[in-house]
Structures are given as C-alpha cells and as structure tokens.
Design an enzyme around this catalytic site. Structure first.
Site, mmCIF file in Angstrom:
data_model
loop_
_atom_site.group_PDB
_atom_site.id
_atom_site.type_symbol
_atom_site.label_atom_id
_atom_site.label_comp_id
_atom_site.label_asym_id
_atom_site.label_seq_id
_atom_site.Cartn_x
_atom_site.Cartn_y
_atom_site.Cartn_z
ATOM 1 N N LYS A 73 0.845 -1.204 0.000
ATOM 2 C CA LYS A 73 0.000 0.000 0.000
ATOM 3 C C LYS A 73 0.878 1.251 0.000
ATOM 4 O O LYS A 73 0.611 2.224 -0.709
ATOM 5 C CB LYS A 73 -0.935 -0.016 1.211
ATOM 6 C CG LYS A 73 -2.057 -1.043 1.058
ATOM 7 C CD LYS A 73 -2.771 -1.365 2.353
ATOM 8 C CE LYS A 73 -3.748 -2.520 2.150
ATOM 9 N NZ LYS A 73 -4.259 -3.086 3.411
ATOM 10 N N GLN A 117 -4.314 -1.855 9.813
ATOM 11 C CA GLN A 117 -4.220 -3.162 9.140
ATOM 12 C C GLN A 117 -4.860 -4.243 10.005
ATOM 13 O O GLN A 117 -4.530 -4.395 11.180
ATOM 14 C CB GLN A 117 -2.751 -3.499 8.844
ATOM 15 C CG GLN A 117 -2.557 -4.760 8.051
ATOM 16 C CD GLN A 117 -3.162 -4.717 6.638
ATOM 17 O OE1 GLN A 117 -3.034 -3.721 5.932
ATOM 18 N NE2 GLN A 117 -3.848 -5.778 6.248
ATOM 19 N N ASP A 140 -11.253 3.295 4.674
ATOM 20 C CA ASP A 140 -11.581 1.891 4.416
ATOM 21 C C ASP A 140 -12.955 1.509 4.981
ATOM 22 O O ASP A 140 -13.282 0.322 5.072
ATOM 23 C CB ASP A 140 -10.487 0.974 4.988
ATOM 24 C CG ASP A 140 -10.540 -0.430 4.373
ATOM 25 O OD1 ASP A 140 -11.190 -0.596 3.313
ATOM 26 O OD2 ASP A 140 -9.939 -1.355 4.941
#
Ligand code: NAP
Length: 298
Positions: A73, A117, A140
């Site tokens: 990423k 994450q 996200d």
C-alpha cells in the site's frame, strides 16, 4: 450487444479484449489502472495547492502477510504521488495505546486517510480501535458510521474491497439489477458491505456464512457469486451456475483465492483471477479514497 447463451450478458467492449475460450477474465490490473488514472489530475491539483494526499497505515505486531500488505500500500501511494506514513507498533500494544496513536493521526492535518491493518493481535479490541478513526479519515469504511452510510448508499468511503468488487462489475458493464447475487461471507469489512452495495444496485442478495445450510445449492442460484470466505479454493466448480459471474475476494497463502479458479471457470461467463483480480483494485480504491479525503476535508 454480444449475445451469450448465459444468464448474464456482458456488453462492455473491454470484456472482449479479455475473452479466453469464451470466458471473460475480469482483469483487476486493468481496472486498477483506470482508477489510478482517474485521480492523477486530482492529485496534481492538490499538490499545486500545497496538499499532498497522505495515507497513514498502522501495523500492530509482526504478521508477515500484514507487513507485505502495508508495504504494498505504501509503495502504491508513492507511485501515484501520495505520501504514506507508517506507524509500526509492537505486538504488546494495548487497545488504549493503539487508540492514542489513532487519535494523534486524527488530529494531524497532514494525514488524510487512516488504515488500521487487520487483523490486530487478539488481546486488542479491534472494534474499539476501528471506531476511534475519524469518519473523515475512515478511507476503508471500517467505522460503524462508515458502514451505516454505505448501507444507506451515501458513504464517502465504502470499504475498499467491496468497493473494488463493485468497480470491477461497473468497469466491465456487468448487469446487477434484478440479478441474484450470492455472497459467501458476512464479515463487517467484506461480506456485509458488499451485500449492501449489491442490494443498493437492485440485485436480489443472499448472504451466506458458516452456518448456512445447503450452501452449494444456494450458490448454484447465483447470477453473481462473491467469495469472501478466507478458505483456499473453497468454492467448487459444480456450485457455479452456467453463465454466472464469479468474483473472488479471497487472498490466501500461496497467492490462492477462495475460489477453485480452474474448476469455476468452466461454468462462469466471467471470473476474477487471483492474483490480479480484486486485490489490485482494492489498493487502487484505497488510494482514490485517500485523494478524495484530502480533496474534501483538507
Ligand atoms: P473473515 O472475517 O474471516 O470472514 C469469513 C467469512 O466467511 C465469515 O462470515 C464466515 O462465516 C464465512 N465462512 C467461513 N467458513 C465458511 C463456510 N464453511 N461456509 C460458508 N461461509 C463460511 O474474512 P474476511 O476478512 O471477510 O476475508 C475473506 C477473504 O477475503 C479472505 O481470503 C481474505 O484474505 C480476503 N481479503 C482480501 C482482500 C483484498 O484486498 N483482496 C481484503 C480483505 C480480505 P461466519 O460469519 O459464520 O464465521
């Protein structure tokens, strides 16, 4: 219009370029490139205004797969002219310490998107940590509010993998309305939000999970099948209705998806490979959301 003897007819000329023995390979790298391309001008305009879109990724512990995802990423950010900031925390980090780090990023005007994450070590309250992310930086879609906005159909930043699945369907002009979509998996970051997104596009949606009875029979009803199970090659070829479109969100050790690709390709009219399917589109979507967050809220 390409007449296909299948339940889903696909009309997009880009699909023709990917036809392989009558099957369409839904190429995630192509879709990802088009998403990145769509934000190049936006990034330049922001940089000209003195704003470099910046994604902060938080990694707790030393899970090698998570380490790889975070590095990918970060590299993807740099290639597009975004800044990436890594926050690496030891595995013994407490929930309170993690939330304190998230709050620092929330308060930092140079940070536009925050990605924690998943998964975090077991002793951490992951939900509490997700909830600490400011909605304006929740690129996200992991917060309750982000999830709810997505369910209502007006989220700024839906979860990236579900958004990637929808982007692939849109790019290849695959009809959704009135189709029966079967989603295997109901996690808050994948199965549930993609079910809501398909419903918002007027599909009839069945969401399956580990307690679903007669799973194979239900999957056989699907015009669109989304696999989000976390088990390698879980979806069998005999479960796929002739002509169905198969989207494999899975990413397991050894670059293997949740779908038995070779077997499912036999009946599918279109299918995403692993690697090179949903994964690259997820990363491109994360970059786009970060750029949009910088544009909207910086
Ligand atoms: P997860 O949180 O572990 O959820 C898995 C889901 O699958 C659960 O809802 C579970 O049901 C269901 N399930 C498990 N065994 C089943 C069975 N035998 N029959 C039917 N359903 C079953 O996983 P996730 O985070 O959603 O991720 C799913 C997959 O997507 C994984 O392979 C992951 O690596 C991949 N992924 C890919 C990306 C990407 O960028 N491509 C991003 C995120 C995740 P219950 O709810 O009943 O337990």
């Amino acid at each position: 219009m390409i007449p296909l003897p299948f339940c889903v007819s696909i009309t997009h000329p880009k699909g023709l370029m990917n036809m392989n023995d009558g099957k369409m390979i839904l190429d995630g790298n192509v879709v990802a490139a088009s998403i990145r391309e769509s934000v190049v001008g936006q990034v330049k305009q922001l940089v000209d205004r003195g704003i470099t879109p910046t994604l902060a990724t938080i990694l707790v512990g030393d899970n090698p797969a998570s380490e790889t995802y975070v590095r990918m990423k970060g590299n993807a950010c740099q290639r597009l002219g975004l800044r990436s900031v890594r926050v690496d925390l030891p595995s013994h980090t407490t929930t309170e310490q993690l939330i304190a780090e998230i709050n620092k990023l929330n308060d930092d005007p140079q940070i536009h998107g925050i990605l924690l994450q998943h998964p975090v070590p077991d002793h951490i309250d992951e939900r509490a940590a997700f909830e600490a992310i400011s909605i304006q930086k929740d690129v996200d879609g992991v917060t309750t509010l982000g999830f709810a906005q997505n369910a209502f159909g007006f989220a700024d930043f839906p979860s990236c993998t579900p958004a990637a699945i929808m982007a692939i369907l849109e790019y290849y002009n695959i009809p959704i309305e009135s189709k029966h979509a079967v989603v295997i998996g109901r996690s808050p970051i994948l199965g549930k939000p993609v079910s809501a997104m398909l419903l918002n596009k007027n599909a009839t949606v069945t969401t399956c999970h580990s307690r679903t009875a007669n799973l194979a029979d239900i999957v056989r009803l699907g015009d669109i099948v989304v696999a989000a199970v976390g088990k390698p090659k879980f979806v069998q070829g005999s479960w796929i209705k002739p002509g169905a479109v198969v989207l494999d969100a899975g990413y397991n050790a050894g670059n293997v998806g949740d779908v038995d690709y070779e077997a499912c390709s036999v009946n599918a009219s279109a299918i995403t490979p692993v690697p090179g399917g949903v994964g690259p589109v997820t990363i491109a979507t994360l970059l786009k959301h970060t750029v949009d967050a910088a544009d909207k809220f910086a």
